[in-house]
Design an enzyme around this catalytic site. Structure first.
Site, PDB file in Angstrom:
ATOM      1  N   LYS A 183       0.851  -1.190   0.000  1.00 17.40           N
ATOM      2  CA  LYS A 183       0.000   0.000   0.000  1.00 17.40           C
ATOM      3  C   LYS A 183       0.884   1.236   0.000  1.00 17.40           C
ATOM      4  CE  LYS A 183      -1.654   2.738   2.778  1.00 17.40           C
ATOM      5  NZ  LYS A 183      -1.485   3.913   1.880  1.00 17.40           N
ATOM      6  N   GLU A 259       9.777   0.947  10.627  1.00 12.95           N
ATOM      7  CA  GLU A 259      10.757   2.013  10.373  1.00 12.95           C
ATOM      8  C   GLU A 259      10.013   3.313  10.614  1.00 12.95           C
ATOM      9  OE1 GLU A 259      13.882   1.690   9.792  1.00 12.95           O
ATOM     10  OE2 GLU A 259      14.095  -0.398   9.188  1.00 12.95           O
ATOM     11  N   CYS A 293      13.479  10.768   7.111  1.00 11.15           N
ATOM     12  CA  CYS A 293      13.467  10.315   8.500  1.00 11.15           C
ATOM     13  C   CYS A 293      14.862  10.445   9.114  1.00 11.15           C
ATOM     14  CB  CYS A 293      12.989   8.879   8.587  1.00 11.15           C
ATOM     15  SG  CYS A 293      13.918   7.808   7.493  1.00 11.15           S
TER      16      CYS A 293
END
Ligand code: NAD
Length: 489
Positions: A183, A259, A293
């Site tokens: 997704k 993550e 990130c």
């Protein structure tokens, strides 16, 4: 159409959901994908519903045993062909990434290379899935240890690296012999669909990879997590959503890899090479416009060099060229949305209210119409400012000064997040001693970049569970099984 069809041309709305090797219309119609650089519509994508979510698992479950039975070399060959196809289509993929994510052309191109490398790395790992052999202390019994694919894996990816976050999961899953349902983020589904096209072209059997773009993210993922055929969740995204999904995954004791968010400190010691530190700071902070990130979130600079560091970094930040990827000089693209711009302005305002000062602001050309925020360097930022405590996810660099290592480590480790960290010092012994005390899964030492397909990417604390890349990334898609055998007389 007066040119050879490109990947983008082939992604028409009627073929947006990829299930069982078929390109299907979405049961819930379509949705638009916006270019954050100018708010134009770059694609119209099929919107899958929950019936299609389940059909994707049907397809993945059906394909599972045949894919598991493909020889490791056979699986490896598909991955290696996909690696080459990604490089053959690198320009198109980079354009697609820039169009739906907004990142600068050079960043998008670098992402394609990075993303493709996961296929090469796991093509090489696929044929090296070793096991173990032992004998019991009492003798007689032998233990033969092997690894088997965990089963159908649900992969959920964010918008900030639309290619790399998908390939970092798909490649090891396939190498391990798993089939997957993917997704992609609603903001950036086109790149994931383009990668599915390439996997198809590389000869991947139908149903091994299924891609489900949808506006109903929460419902689709929940449907997957409740489906007894799904045995694995691998999620990349915010810590907030990760917590929700971990709770959902716990109901079926699903194998989960997470993550999650980061809040990377960037440490500059008194003996650092300041030119190198500023170079590293620019990379660590402004790659992808700060929407990574691993982005340096808070700069801790020793008080003896802070003035000089800020002055040099201010020159670099002021000179950044902001604009759409379609303008070749652009170095920094837009943010993903107007909401992200507003939230980042709030962080800047909070810091200014607490006594920080704007040391540099890049120019924002007046012709820009997208979701832009001028890259900003903040100096004299108090350590408790929100911009230091929270993940910024934008082109803002707050500088805090420190005096003693004890104070430094208290600030650096005083967070629930622990993904990446950066450290600049000319004394490698001192740097390593300090780095070992930093609570982060990855520490860049005299480097502003830590991502590498051959290294185990991941975070400590609430930045995640598990690792991606390297040998560890393959293990995330394997279960250990042993045979306890007695063939003594
Ligand atoms: P997000 O958590 O909002 O979304 C990530 C994915 O989850 C998307 O596909 C989204 O559609 C889906 N999603 C959202 N809500 C959901 C729900 N309730 N149930 C199921 N799925 C849901 O994150 P984002 O804004 O797309 O990405 C930014 C975040 O991702 C940042 O915090 C960043 O640090 C993190 N990130 C982490 C890594 C890493 O490797 N650690 C890499 C990239 C991004």
């Amino acid at each position: 159409m007066d040119h050879a069809p490109t990947l983008t041309d082939r992604l028409s709305p009627s073929e947006g959901v990829f299930i069982g090797g078929q390109w299907l219309a979405g049961n819930d119609g379509t949705f638009d994908v916006e270019n954050p650089a100018d708010k134009s519509i770059v694609g119209v994508v099929a919107n899958a519903d929950l019936v299609q979510a389940t059909q994707a698992v049907d397809a993945a479950a059906l394909a599972a045993s045949a894919w598991q039975d493909v020889s490791p070399r056979g699986r490896s060959d598909v991955l290696m062909r996909t690696f080459r196809l990604m490089l053959d289509h690198a320009d198109e993929l980079a354009t697609l990434i820039s169009q739906e994510n907004g990142k600068a052309a050079a960043d998008a191109r670098a992402e394609v290379t990075y993303a493709a490398e996961f296929f090469r790395w796991y093509a090489e790992e696929a044929v090296r899935a070793g096991g173990d052999y032992g004998s019991s202390p009492a003798g007689g019994v032998r233990t033969v240890v092997t690894h088997r694919p965990v089963g159908v894996a649900a992969l959920v990816t964010p918008w900030n690296f639309p290619a790399a976050m998908a390939t970092r999961k798909i490649a090891p899953a396939l190498a391990a012999g798993c089939t997957v349902v993917v997704k992609p983020a609603r903001e950036t589904p086109l790149t994931a669909l383009a990668i599915a096209r390439l996997l198809e072209q590389a000869g991947l059997p139908a149903g091994v990879v299924n891609v489900v773009p949808t506006l109903r993210s929460a419902d689709v993922v929940q449907t997957w997590l409740e489906d007894s055929r799904v045995r694995k969740l691998s999620f990349t995204g915010s810590t907030e959503v990760g917590r929700v999904l971990l709770a959902q995954a716990s109901r079926r004791v699903l194998n989960a890899s997470m993550e999650l968010g980061g809040n990377a400190p960037f440490i500059v010691t008194s003996d650092a090479d300041l030119d190198a530190a500023v170079d590293g700071a620019m990379t660590a902070k402004f790659r992808g416009g700060g929407q990574a990130c691993t982005a340096a979130n808070r700069f801790y600079v020793h008080e003896s060099v802070a003035f000089e560091f800020v002055a040099r970094m201010a020159d670099r930040v002021s000179a950044l060229v902001v604009g759409p990827a379609s303008e070749p000089a652009s170095q920094i693209g837009p943010m993903i949305s107007g909401r992200a711009v507003a939230a980042t302005h709030d962080l800047i305002d909070d810091a200014l209210d607490r006594g920080a000062r704007r040391a540099a602001v890049a120019e924002l050309p007046s012709h820009l119409s997208g979701h832009y925020l001028a890259p900003t360097l903040l100096a004299d930022v108090p350590p408790d400012a929100r911009v230091v405590q929270e993940e910024i996810f934008g082109p803002v660099a707050p500088v805090v000064t420190w005096r003693t290592e004890d104070d430094l480590l208290r600030m650096v480790n005083g967070t629930e997040l622990g993904l990446a960290a950066y450290l600049y010092s000319s004394d490698l012994k001192r740097a390593m001693q300090l780095a070992e005390k930093v609570e982060a899964g990855m520490v860049g030492i005299n480097r502003g970049l830590v991502s590498d397909p051959s290294a185990p990417f991941g975070g400590l604390k609430q930045s995640g569970l598990g690792r991606e890349g390297a040998r560890e990334g393959l293990a995330e898609y394997q279960e250990t099984q042993y045979f306890s055998v007695d063939w003594s007389d």
